[in-house]
Enzyme design. Structure first.
Site, PDB file in Angstrom:
ATOM      1  N   TRP A   1      -7.819  -8.293  -3.631  1.00 17.18           N
ATOM      2  CA  TRP A   1      -8.736  -9.404  -3.344  1.00 17.18           C
ATOM      3  C   TRP A   1      -9.740  -9.570  -4.482  1.00 17.18           C
ATOM      4  O   TRP A   1     -10.010 -10.679  -4.933  1.00 17.18           O
ATOM      5  CB  TRP A   1      -9.439  -9.177  -2.009  1.00 17.18           C
TER       6      TRP A   1
ATOM      7  N   GLU B   1      -5.750 -14.698   8.069  1.00 16.70           N
ATOM      8  CA  GLU B   1      -6.192 -15.985   7.522  1.00 16.70           C
ATOM      9  C   GLU B   1      -5.179 -17.081   7.798  1.00 16.70           C
ATOM     10  O   GLU B   1      -5.299 -18.194   7.292  1.00 16.70           O
ATOM     11  CB  GLU B   1      -6.429 -15.861   6.008  1.00 16.70           C
TER      12      GLU B   1
ATOM     13  N   ASP C   1     -16.260 -12.281   8.483  1.00 17.95           N
ATOM     14  CA  ASP C   1     -14.973 -11.730   8.074  1.00 17.95           C
ATOM     15  C   ASP C   1     -15.050 -10.244   7.761  1.00 17.95           C
ATOM     16  O   ASP C   1     -14.477  -9.752   6.798  1.00 17.95           O
ATOM     17  CB  ASP C   1     -14.383 -12.491   6.859  1.00 17.95           C
TER      18      ASP C   1
ATOM     19  N   THR D   1       1.299  -5.998   4.080  1.00 20.70           N
ATOM     20  CA  THR D   1       0.831  -5.327   2.869  1.00 20.70           C
ATOM     21  C   THR D   1       0.607  -3.834   3.143  1.00 20.70           C
ATOM     22  O   THR D   1       0.477  -3.068   2.200  1.00 20.70           O
ATOM     23  CB  THR D   1      -0.509  -5.914   2.386  1.00 20.70           C
TER      24      THR D   1
ATOM     25  N   ASN E   1     -10.054  -9.448  11.383  1.00 26.09           N
ATOM     26  CA  ASN E   1     -10.905 -10.553  11.816  1.00 26.09           C
ATOM     27  C   ASN E   1     -10.246 -11.418  12.891  1.00 26.09           C
ATOM     28  O   ASN E   1      -9.030 -11.503  12.972  1.00 26.09           O
ATOM     29  CB  ASN E   1     -11.295 -11.426  10.626  1.00 26.09           C
TER      30      ASN E   1
ATOM     31  N   SER F   1       0.040  -8.453   8.714  1.00 24.50           N
ATOM     32  CA  SER F   1      -1.036  -9.170   8.024  1.00 24.50           C
ATOM     33  C   SER F   1      -0.980 -10.648   8.393  1.00 24.50           C
ATOM     34  O   SER F   1       0.029 -11.123   8.886  1.00 24.50           O
ATOM     35  CB  SER F   1      -0.862  -9.064   6.503  1.00 24.50           C
ATOM     36  N   GLY F   2      -2.073 -11.365   8.130  1.00 24.75           N
ATOM     37  CA  GLY F   2      -2.073 -12.807   8.352  1.00 24.75           C
ATOM     38  C   GLY F   2      -3.285 -13.298   9.120  1.00 24.75           C
ATOM     39  O   GLY F   2      -3.244 -14.364   9.733  1.00 24.75           O
TER      40      GLY F   2
ATOM     41  N   ARG G   1     -16.201  -2.648   6.899  1.00 18.43           N
ATOM     42  CA  ARG G   1     -16.527  -3.746   6.009  1.00 18.43           C
ATOM     43  C   ARG G   1     -17.964  -4.200   6.239  1.00 18.43           C
ATOM     44  O   ARG G   1     -18.649  -4.652   5.333  1.00 18.43           O
ATOM     45  CB  ARG G   1     -15.577  -4.915   6.260  1.00 18.43           C
TER      46      ARG G   1
ATOM     47  N   TRP H   1     -12.742  -0.286  -6.338  1.00 18.40           N
ATOM     48  CA  TRP H   1     -11.677  -0.762  -5.443  1.00 18.40           C
ATOM     49  C   TRP H   1     -10.503   0.213  -5.364  1.00 18.40           C
ATOM     50  O   TRP H   1      -9.462  -0.099  -4.809  1.00 18.40           O
ATOM     51  CB  TRP H   1     -11.196  -2.148  -5.927  1.00 18.40           C
TER      52      TRP H   1
ATOM     53  N   ARG I   1       0.788  -1.227   0.000  1.00 18.31           N
ATOM     54  CA  ARG I   1       0.000   0.000   0.000  1.00 18.31           C
ATOM     55  C   ARG I   1       0.827   1.288   0.000  1.00 18.31           C
ATOM     56  O   ARG I   1       0.244   2.365   0.125  1.00 18.31           O
ATOM     57  CB  ARG I   1      -1.013  -0.002   1.144  1.00 18.31           C
TER      58      ARG I   1
ATOM     59  N   TRP J   1      -3.658  -4.153   8.909  1.00 17.02           N
ATOM     60  CA  TRP J   1      -3.085  -3.915   7.581  1.00 17.02           C
ATOM     61  C   TRP J   1      -3.733  -2.757   6.814  1.00 17.02           C
ATOM     62  O   TRP J   1      -3.531  -2.629   5.608  1.00 17.02           O
ATOM     63  CB  TRP J   1      -3.162  -5.209   6.757  1.00 17.02           C
TER      64      TRP J   1
END
Lengths: 611, 131
Positions: free
Chosen positions: A562, A197, A327, A179, A285, A194-195, A354, A498, A135, A267
């Protein structure tokens, strides 16, 4: 030599306006001074407050129709191009997706002043969930900061590109990557991780801008000493008022040791209020996407934090989506705007989550003021209870209620939200916020997962599609009144918007589309005034600067992120890319991968000094 | 003697066609996507440990080998050893600390054998409907 002259000029100007004297000639210009000059684009948002607004008005609603390409440059890299370059004085600093190259470009003739091309282990790519984006860069105290994907934060000399210091934030072997753009606030550079997931435990980290020494780490989950909260002083909105978060505010909302895989990653974009000395950001999340495995509110995932810049201690926190089942990461940017709410001048914070709700809070105290849907079709919650601050969940759209191995249909918004990281822009003239949004719904089926370090820790199968019963497109660009929580105007788009928005004093707002158009629309009613098709889809942020008396507007072109993960990673299955591959498969009819920077300006004949 | 043998053989053959091929795998499948509970738990284990990341969503192979091919010749014992110890030299981690793998490895073998036999379809599986 030029740097010195610039320092003297700025020093002299500062001395004249502030009555100071004796500014050191060799001192690098401060970030705040550079951001104050509208000819620069000295930080990702143009300022500390996430306004993404420019005073420049050479390009305006009357003449923007004549905007044309001024210069272009290949980035040399494919996949998703998020963020924007920086422009300081006569230099543009460009960055790329993985492997995160940095180029300092002379605005005079677009030759390179220097290059930084890091050597990163490609093992980091498979543990980046949602494309190899970066970014962007930050500037502070004569240094350019790059946050590499492999978690190395690098400080480069802005003049020479030589490495001044580096710091490692995490371990890609356990799924930790970066990111986010680093952010310089005063004498600190702030970065995240990040991470979510991959079962990564989220945190925000502050380094000293000059020495690279780690000053504080604020974890999103875990014991109070690691959260950097004071159980008696850190406040949260609850029961119609602000109250202390109390002891073990995170741990007591998790079962057993689940908080260690608790997510709450960081992130997104950060903001800073120099008067209050507070850093604002949101957390992601909570660990697995299968809610049955983590009963409890899962604090402090999905939370807006306000922390003291010097100590990291949280002044207040507000969790938007307790016990997430969809999420809905809370990482989107916090816009710091001063609004009149119910007749009262309020230092506000505005956040488009979100989860589809546009929140307005008092950024000083953390008081919840407004929480309204910024897409009327949002259905997982009927509203936010303004007393408790909690969403009123509609059980029909609650995968946690029906449990593992049951597919829940037509949840709106989809996991990627009514808005993801793509940042909004504050129109200082009208007081409205220009917001790039998604208009997508999903099916969501959770399932049991086990944690293996460095492997995905997800536990849900998704499909995504345009919001049913609507205009058929997957996005809207809207103008939002944050004092009232109302949509003022809405412009439908074929795909999710986006890109980041840019608003200018010329009464125009710019944004980019996933097909690759950069557009200028009127801030008054969203009427399209100009557009240009760049070679690839746009997920970057529009920026503007002035050089040699001419205003330029620029944007990266390069699909991915994404929404574009199918194209970027070569995926074809409907449910791959956490559901985005199927949802955005029509993108392949309009664009393909690319990597370039496009910069536009008016032809000489159209340029006038004022309207 | 012969008649009894023929009857026994006929019975054995008919039960084999019910349970399809390998007696050792002993999966039951209906309409390609409905399987017995043990095999269903095997599929869930496949899903939970994200095996598709290396072996492909349809076991067709990616960086790891195509299991629809490997399971044609690999014995159940060798499968057990491989999944418990991994193949570190080839980049496959071991799964002996996974509770789900320890409990369901036989069902996982049954699922993958069914995939390899072409009897179980790729994708989502469901329990056999009770009559």
């Amino acid at each position: 030599m030029k740097q010195q002259r610039l320092s003297i000029l700025i020093g002299a100007a500062a001395a004249a306006t502030m009555g100071m004297c004796g500014i050191a000639v060799a001192q690098a210009p401060g970030l705040e001074q550079l951001m104050a000059k509208s000819s620069n684009w000295a930080s990702q948002a143009g300022d500390y407050a996430n306004h993404r607004y420019s005073d420049l008005k050479q390009v305006n609603s009357n003449n923007v129709g004549q905007l044309q390409v001024a210069w272009t440059m290949s980035t040399g890299v494919l996949r998703g191009h998020e963020g924007s370059p920086l422009v300081i004085g006569d230099t543009l600093y460009l960055h790329t997706p993985f492997p995160n190259n940095v180029y300092a470009v002379n605005l005079k003739d677009q030759s390179f002043k220097w290059k930084y091309e890091p050597k990163q282990n490609t093992d980091v790519v498979p543990v980046m969930c949602c494309d190899t984006v970066n970014r962007g860069l930050a500037y502070g105290n004569g240094k350019i900061f790059l946050q590499q994907a492999d978690t190395t934060l690098v400080a480069l000399d802005a003049n020479t590109g030589k490495v001044v210091w580096t710091a490692k934030n995490g371990d890609p072997k356990i799924g930790e990557t970066n990111t986010n753009a680093p952010h310089v606030f005063k004498d600190k550079v702030i970065t995240g991780i990040s991470g979510g997931e991959f079962g990564v435990r989220g945190r925000l980290i502050a380094y000293d801008v000059n020495s690279g020494k780690k000053v504080w780490t604020a974890w999103s989950t875990g014991p109070d000493t690691e959260l950097l909260v004071d159980p008696n002083k850190t406040m949260t909105w609850t029961n119609g008022k602000l109250a202390p978060v109390g002891k073990d505010s995170s741990i007591k909302t998790w079962k057993g040791d689940q908080w260690k895989l608790g997510g709450g990653t960081t992130w997104g974009w950060y903001a800073y209020d120099p008067k209050l000395n507070l850093v604002y950001y949101g957390t992601g999340n909570p660990g697995t996407w299968n809610p049955a495995q983590r009963p409890g509110d899962n604090k402090w995932s999905m939370t807006i934090f306000a922390r003291d810049l010097d100590t990291g201690m949280a002044k207040w926190a507000y969790q938007m989506t307790p016990h997430d089942e969809w999420d809905f990461d809370g990482i989107n940017e916090m816009l710091l705007v001063d609004l009149k709410i119910k007749g009262k001048d309020t230092p506000a914070l505005v956040h488009f989550d979100r989860n589809g709700f546009g929140y307005t809070l008092n950024r000083d105290t953390g008081e919840l003021l407004v929480a309204q849907k910024y897409d009327p079709q949002v259905n997982w919650a009927t509203s936010v209870d303004m007393k408790t601050g909690r969403p009123i969940v509609d059980k029909k759209y609650s995968p946690g209620t029906t449990g593992p191995d049951v597919n829940v249909k037509d949840i709106c918004p989809a996991a990627l939200g009514s808005k993801d990281q793509q940042p909004a822009s504050y129109d200082r003239k009208s007081g409205l916020i220009m917001v790039p949004t998604n208009h997508v719904c999903m099916t969501y089926e959770p399932f049991q997962v086990e944690y293996t370090a460095g492997q995905p820790f997800v536990g849900a199968t998704l499909t995504m599609y345009p919001t049913p019963g609507s205009h058929g497109g997957m996005g809207n660009f809207i103008a939002w009144d944050a004092a009232q929580g109302k949509i003022v105007w809405s412009k439908p788009e074929r795909f999710s918007v986006w890109s980041g928005a840019l608003t200018t004093a010329g009464d125009i707002v710019f944004y980019g589309t996933l097909e690759g158009y950069i557009k200028a629309v009127s801030t008054k009613d969203g009427k399209e005034l100009w557009k240009f098709k760049t070679p690839s889809g746009i997920i970057g942020n529009v920026f503007t600067y002035e050089y040699s008396g001419k205003q330029y507007v620029g944007i990266y072109s390069g699909i991915g992120g994404w929404a574009g993960i199918g194209m970027a990673a070569g995926l074809t299955g409907n449910t791959e890319g956490l559901g985005a591959v199927g949802g955005y498969k029509d993108l392949a009819k309009y664009t393909t991968l690319g990597g370039s920077l496009f910069v536009f300006a008016l032809p000489d004949s159209a340029r006038t000094a004022s309207r | 003697m012969m008649k009894r043998f023929v009857v026994v053989l006929a019975l054995a053959l008919s039960s084999a066609s019910l349970a399809d091929d390998s007696a050792k795998a002993s999966y039951q499948v209906q309409d390609g996507t409905k399987v017995d509970q043990k095999t269903l738990n095997g599929w869930k284990t496949w899903r939970a440990l994200a095996c598709e990341r290396c072996h492909g969503a349809q076991q067709e192979g990616l960086v790891g080998p195509a299991l629809v091919e490997s399971l044609k010749t690999m014995s159940k014992e060798d499968f057990h050893t491989t999944i418990m110890n991994g193949r570190p030299e080839k980049g496959m981690p071991n799964f002996n600390t996974s509770q789900m793998v320890n409990e369901n490895w036989e069902g996982l073998y049954a699922y993958l054998k069914g995939r390899s036999d072409g009897k179980i379809q790729p994708g989502h599986l469901y329990p056999i409907e009770s009559k």
